[in-house]
Design a protein around this motif. Structure first.
Motif, short mmCIF file in Angstrom:
data_model
loop_
_atom_site.label_atom_id
_atom_site.label_comp_id
_atom_site.label_asym_id
_atom_site.label_seq_id
_atom_site.Cartn_x
_atom_site.Cartn_y
_atom_site.Cartn_z
N CYS A 5 0.87 -1.18 0.00
CA CYS A 5 0.00 0.00 0.00
C CYS A 5 0.90 1.22 0.00
O CYS A 5 1.68 1.42 0.94
N TRP A 6 0.78 2.03 -1.01
CA TRP A 6 1.61 3.25 -1.11
C TRP A 6 0.64 4.42 -1.21
O TRP A 6 0.09 4.70 -2.27
N THR A 7 0.45 5.07 -0.10
CA THR A 7 -0.53 6.15 -0.01
C THR A 7 0.19 7.49 0.01
O THR A 7 1.07 7.71 0.84
N GLY A 8 -0.22 8.40 -0.89
CA GLY A 8 0.42 9.70 -0.96
C GLY A 8 1.72 9.63 -1.74
O GLY A 8 2.10 8.60 -2.32
N GLY A 9 2.44 10.75 -1.75
CA GLY A 9 3.73 10.80 -2.44
C GLY A 9 3.61 11.29 -3.87
O GLY A 9 2.53 11.23 -4.48
N VAL A 10 4.71 11.76 -4.42
CA VAL A 10 4.78 12.23 -5.80
C VAL A 10 6.03 11.62 -6.44
O VAL A 10 6.83 10.97 -5.77
#
Length: 692
Positions: free
Chosen positions: A415-420
């Motif tokens: 699960c990779w939530t957020g970030g750019v």
């Protein structure tokens, strides 16, 4: 169907010279995507279409095409189909609409004629009202779906079957945009002759298909799914379906509780659980789950080890896991000790593991904590939650995660939530076979679906030797009964090994002596009348009768009640009062789409209000009956003896139906849970006439 998806030649009947018209797009897409076979436009109004010689009709073609696309007005379709099949084409796909979907007699008759032609010629006829077929490896873009408006097609192992061309095309675009490689795509349209389950059965043996995804509204013959899922190829085939039509098509005017509580959606969902189909009701979850299945080498189990960089995210994951029936077991003592060496005091070495945001300061600590979970024998699946990782940090995480996971066979989902600035890292995960989710809840629900698929396999193997279809009932055989009310129904149950109470049918209120002698006290008296299946609603049951006088009075009252209601009673059933610790219910229903099914659930007079039931197709294997107990809230915790007794009762009811296929609805409610097992204290079986 091999030449349907990979034809060496295609004729497009009704081909347009305008490449943006529905009748012009298939040739345009076939040329744009590099189809290598022969293309034959057919249209008497053109000499050339898209630079190709155009023929006036099918008979004038220089060779018999493997596939004929029909895109002509509805009134001309039957003639073209007949000519194509007479010419020897094995596959006809009808794009044209204007048939049964119009609700007109003319359209329905034409569609029936198409089905007859397919049967006469033993040919594959798809549609009408189909958007076409695509074979991504062979670049067969024989469709007008806008999903083909892209420079290149990403080929892979996922095949897509859709009963909606437009929505199925949109879902295909989403899958391609998410990097999911596809093998085959087909829109089955009205399914006059070839349905989604026919295609699914073909795909189960297709070397290029590892996963089947589908959009479905319903099946005309759901037993084809059961037949497929009782084969080795079907058992191992992952099937992800976005099933719509969840609202009820309307409950029947049923004579039994079973007929009343069985909505279309509930039966479909139960059969999907039985057969291991991963059914979802959310577009994003459909895409995420399909992508995950296509990437993972090993199926997740239901024992999760959760490691996060955010305590809050870990709590969220734990909540959803609990809702989905997944467990987060305690970590082994050695595992927790290893993790504590690398995390700050305000972190957590429990499950979920909270590495805290400090992990960014030590990528080595991150790797060692992840290894500790992989090496814990009590954990079957790793869910890793990362928040707000961006750019260079995201790359470092990906490098560590891929390196650690490569040393183990245990499945990992991220699960990779957020970030750019994530694209490079996402590609690294994809190449390593690590599914990535942005939404933690969807990740957990995908794990739950995959775990249920894995759990279905041994049950399906245990049922392989059972026939997928039940005997047909001959209405002229004379075996049918309109209604078997309680006394006769319980006698039939007893024949098949279901425990029933001692009882005597009293036909005269002044003759209760035999009942007193055989049944004793406390006793129960019930009015037995085929025209009154739900007598509890009108006061037709007396409980807790303690002596002869009370029994005589109860019998007289019940005979009087029958007279007042205008029903013809068979008598009053006097039976021993069985004390139970909880009430279950089981039953039989002949479902329009799946045929005869067994029901099991919570029993009692409020069964229709709770609707807490599940279903299995008949015949029911013990392993399938056993799994039913996990799909509703049990009124009590069953011990081993009671558990086995419930399983045996369901299997017995299934066997009862096989010997009595005249039954259309049946109730055993309540099925009392007793210290020694279960006892059927009421029963009802309804035949074709009684179910009308």
């Amino acid at each position: 169907m091999q030449t349907l998806f990979s034809p060496s030649s295609i004729a497009v009947v009704g081909a347009s010279a305008d490449p943006e018209r529905v009748s012009g797009l298939p040739i345009k897409y076939l040329q744009d995507h590099g189809y290598g076979g022969e293309l034959f436009p057919v249209n008497p109004n053109h000499d050339r279409v898209a630079g190709l010689r155009c023929y006036p009709d099918v008979d004038s073609l220089p060779e018999t095409p493997d596939l004929v696309l029909v895109i002509v007005p509805a009134g001309a379709v039957v003639e073209v189909v007949e000519a194509s099949l007479e010419r020897g084409s094995e596959n006809v796909l009808i794009v044209s609409s204007g048939f049964s979907e119009t609700g007109t007699g003319e359209g329905e008759r034409a569609e029936r004629r198409i089905a007859d032609l397919a049967a006469e010629h033993d040919a594959t006829v798809v549609g009408p009202n189909s958007q076409g077929v695509i074979e991504f490896h062979d670049r067969v873009a024989a469709s007008f779906t806008p999903a083909l408006r892209r420079e290149s097609l990403l080929a892979g192992e996922v095949s897509f079957v859709t009963q909606s061309g437009a929505f199925g095309g949109a879902l295909t675009t989403m899958l391609q945009d998410e990097g999911v490689g596809l093998s085959k795509w087909i829109a089955t349209g009205n399914e006059a002759a070839t349905g989604a389950l026919d295609v699914l059965s073909f795909l189960a043996g297709d070397d290029r298909t590892g996963v089947v995804a589908g959009y479905v509204e319903g099946f005309d013959d759901g037993r084809k799914l059961v037949e497929l899922k009782r084969t080795d190829a079907g058992i191992d085939l992952p099937v992800v379906l976005l099933k719509v039509g969840r609202s009820e098509r309307g409950r029947s005017a049923a004579a039994s509780h079973t007929g009343t509580v069985a909505s279309a959606h509930e039966v479909y969902e139960a059969v999907f659980r039985e057969t291991g189909v991963m059914s979802v009701d959310d577009v994003d979850l459909f895409v995420d789950l399909t992508r995950a299945v296509s990437l993972l080498d090993a199926l997740p189990g239901d024992r999760l080890g959760v490691v996060t960089t955010s305590g809050g995210a870990g709590v969220h994951i734990a909540d959803v896991a609990d809702e989905e029936g997944l467990s987060l077991p305690s970590l082994g003592e050695g595992t927790s000790d290893r993790i504590r060496e690398f995390i700050p005091e305000f972190g957590s070495a429990l499950n979920p593991v909270d590495l805290t945001g400090q992990v960014v300061n030590s990528k080595e600590a991150f790797s060692e904590c992840l290894r500790a979970l992989f090496e814990d024998d009590g954990i079957g699946t790793i869910v890793l939650q990362i928040t707000n990782a961006s750019g260079e940090s995201a790359e470092e995480y990906a490098e560590r995660v891929v390196e650690v996971a490569s040393g183990y066979e245990k499945p990992l989902l991220l699960c990779w939530t957020g970030g750019v600035e994530k694209e490079s890292a996402l590609g690294r995960y994809r190449d390593a076979g690590v599914p990535v989710f942005e939404n933690p809840a969807r990740c957990v629900r995908a794990v739950a679906s995959l775990a249920r698929f894995a759990e279905s396999k041994p049950r399906l193997r245990a049922a392989k030797d059972l026939p997928a279809r039940t005997p047909d009932f001959d209405p002229d055989s004379g075996d049918a009964r309109s209604v078997l009310a309680e006394t006769d129904a319980k006698a039939l149950l007893a024949e098949f090994g279901v425990d029933v109470p001692e009882e005597v049918l009293v036909t005269d209120p002044d003759e209760t002596g035999e009942a007193v002698e055989r049944v004793g006290f406390p006793a129960v008296a019930k009015l037995v009348a085929p025209d009154l299946p739900h007598r509890d609603r009108v006061g037709g049951v007396r409980l807790g009768i303690e002596d002869r006088g009370a029994l005589d009075a109860a019998c007289r009252e019940l005979f009087d009640l029958a007279r007042d209601l205008g029903v013809d009673p068979q008598g009053v059933s006097v039976q021993e009062q069985v004390e139970g610790a909880g009430e279950l219910a089981m039953g039989i229903l002949v479902d329009p789409d799946f045929g005869p099914v067994c029901m099991l659930g919570r029993g009692g007079v409020d069964i229709e209000e709770t609707g807490d039931v599940t279903f299995r197709t008949i015949p029911v294997a013990p392993e399938q009956a056993n799994s039913m107990l996990d799909e509703f809230d049990l009124p009590i915790e069953l011990d081993a003896i009671q558990h086995e007794a419930v399983v045996e009762a369901v299997v017995s009811l299934s066997e009862l139906y096989l010997e009595n296929p005249w039954i259309r609805e049946g109730d055993v409610n309540p099925l009392l849970v007793t210290p020694d097992g279960v006892t059927a204290v009421d029963g009802l079986f309804v035949g074709p006439d009684g179910a009308e």
